[in-house]
Design an enzyme around this catalytic site. Structure first.
Site, short mmCIF file in Angstrom:
data_model
loop_
_atom_site.label_atom_id
_atom_site.label_comp_id
_atom_site.label_asym_id
_atom_site.label_seq_id
_atom_site.Cartn_x
_atom_site.Cartn_y
_atom_site.Cartn_z
N GLN A 87 0.82 -1.21 0.00
CA GLN A 87 0.00 0.00 0.00
C GLN A 87 0.86 1.26 0.00
O GLN A 87 0.51 2.25 -0.65
CB GLN A 87 -0.92 0.01 1.22
CG GLN A 87 -2.06 -1.01 1.16
CD GLN A 87 -3.11 -0.67 0.12
OE1 GLN A 87 -3.37 0.49 -0.19
NE2 GLN A 87 -3.72 -1.69 -0.45
N SER A 130 16.61 0.38 5.47
CA SER A 130 15.46 -0.19 4.75
C SER A 130 15.82 -0.67 3.35
O SER A 130 16.50 0.02 2.59
CB SER A 130 14.36 0.86 4.63
OG SER A 130 13.35 0.37 3.77
N GLN A 165 2.83 -2.32 13.62
CA GLN A 165 2.32 -0.95 13.84
C GLN A 165 2.39 -0.50 15.30
O GLN A 165 2.70 0.66 15.58
CB GLN A 165 0.89 -0.83 13.30
CG GLN A 165 0.85 -0.91 11.78
CD GLN A 165 -0.54 -0.74 11.19
OE1 GLN A 165 -1.50 -0.47 11.92
NE2 GLN A 165 -0.64 -0.90 9.89
N HIS A 214 -6.35 -0.01 7.85
CA HIS A 214 -7.09 -1.16 8.40
C HIS A 214 -7.31 -0.83 9.88
O HIS A 214 -6.40 -0.33 10.55
CB HIS A 214 -6.24 -2.43 8.22
CG HIS A 214 -6.90 -3.70 8.67
ND1 HIS A 214 -8.27 -3.88 8.76
CD2 HIS A 214 -6.35 -4.89 9.04
CE1 HIS A 214 -8.52 -5.12 9.16
NE2 HIS A 214 -7.38 -5.75 9.34
#
Ligand SMILES: NC(=O)c1ccc[n+]([C@@H]2O[C@H](COP(=O)([O-])OP(=O)(O)OC[C@H]3O[C@@H](n4cnc5c(N)ncnc54)[C@H](OP(=O)(O)O)[C@@H]3O)[C@@H](O)[C@H]2O)c1
Length: 334
Positions: free
Chosen positions: A27, A50, A85, A107
């Site tokens: 996403q 990352s 999260q 979500h």
């Protein structure tokens, strides 16, 4: 349920704010690129070292360490995996997000199940695309969009819903419809559908039917094509025309088998199981169980992945897909 389209949204609310998209995965990539092309001042927040830094550079999106991205933003969209999260929120978002900012989710899981408790001065919203990341990006790039769900958990500024709608506009959702809902309804229906139909139900239906044919002595190739490959053809028909419309496209023999045999496969026992599964979602026992799974190092997920890879249907499928002319394994068709 109210549905918003382009004329119902104020684009200036998001165009006037700095947005940080946390994560550049399924996403995150789609949101960052769509927002940038809609004219939004957007930066991607990435963890140290990352693997996605090069992909951001390649895509022409600016990326910064996650703490820098959060501390300079008015709007933060949380697009790291659901299980990561709570940690990102505790370590970076909670201490660094400026007072009066907006915290967005795609979500409702972590907020609905009390795994994240956002600060009271923040607007807390959900913009949940009704599509996988590639579709969110491809439809936007084609001039369309996928629909999305919009929900407000906490309205600190009085503008929470309007900011969420504006973010959804920038991600292309106003072109298809922004449907207002709640964190609870989105989370519970999403979990139920993935457990009962889309993931748990469908995969077990296919693999059990395949095993039944192979155990009865039929060739594996025939079992694969009839029980797995053709699912897409029927799913496409249902997607385009509904269940009744799909039935108008199949033979009377197939339709008669549908009415008379379908209820024997999905009957009273399955309905009972569906009710039990819905109760486990609603009373929190599923989320409690899942938290234990991650705490214990994902034993069920690891075992399930190994078993699925070792199932005969995967070897047969890989071989047949390799030999199909024109088959595009990386493409999600619609
Ligand atoms: N998948 C979908 O299409 C879909 C559809 C609707 C809603 N959603 C929701 O969208 C949200 C994001 O899901 P997703 O599938 O897009 O996630 P994803 O692809 O798994 O996210 C991957 C990104 O998250 C970063 N990340 C992973 N763990 C992290 C950590 N501990 N700290 C910081 N960054 C971390 C990764 O960093 P690296 O690049 O460094 O590896 C990568 O950039 C979820 O809430 C999900 O429920 C997803």
């Amino acid at each position: 349920m109210a549905t918003l389209y382009e004329n119902d949204v104020n684009p200036a609310l998001i165009l006037d704010r700095k947005v940080a998209v946390l994560g550049f995965g399924a996403q995150g990539r789609a949101h960052a690129l769509n927002l940038k092309e809609s004219g939004v001042d957007v930066v991607v927040g990435l963890r140290d070292g990352s693997a996605s830094a090069a992909a951001c550079r390649h895509a022409g999106v600016s990326a910064r360490p996650i703490a820098d991205a959060v501390s300079s933003a008015d709007v933060v969209m949380m697009l790291v995996p659901d299980e990561a999260q709570a940690g990102v929120h505790a370590v970076v978002v909670d201490p660094l997000l400026r007072p009066g900012s907006a915290l967005l989710f795609a979500h409702g899981y972590n907020v609905h199940f009390d795994l994240i408790h956002p600060r009271a001065d923040l607007d807390v919203l959900m913009v949940a695309p009704l599509g996988i990341g590639d579709q969110v990006r491809e439809r936007y790039a084609d001039g369309g969009g996928v629909p999305a769900l919009l929900a407000v958990h906490h309205d600190a500024t009085g503008d929470a819903a309007a900011i969420g709608a504006s973010y959804a506009w920038a991600n292309g959702h106003a072109r298809a419809g922004i449907i207002e809902t709640s964190f609870r309804d989105e989370t519970e229906t999403d979990l139920f559908a993935e457990q009962v139909v889309l993931c748990g139900g469908l995969t077990h239906l296919i693999s059990n039917a395949f095993d039944t044919l192979v155990d009865a002595g039929y060739p594996e190739e025939l079992a694969y094509f009839s029980c797995l490959h053709e699912v897409k053809l029927i799913a496409d028909l249902i997607y385009r025309r509904g269940i009744a419309g799909m039935r108008e496209s199949i033979s009377s023999t197939a339709e008669y088998g549908d009415y008379t045999r379908g209820p024997r496969v999905i009957g009273a026992g399955s309905r009972l199981a569906m009710s039990e599964i819905l109760n486990e979602i609603r009373n929190g026992s599923f989320s409690h169980e899942l938290a234990g799974e991650f705490r214990d190092g994902m034993p069920v997920l690891k075992k399930g992945r190994a078993a699925a890879r070792g199932h005969k249907i995967e070897q047969v499928g890989a071989r047949l897909r390799d030999t199909m002319v024109g088959f595009q394994p990386g493409k999600d068709e619609d």
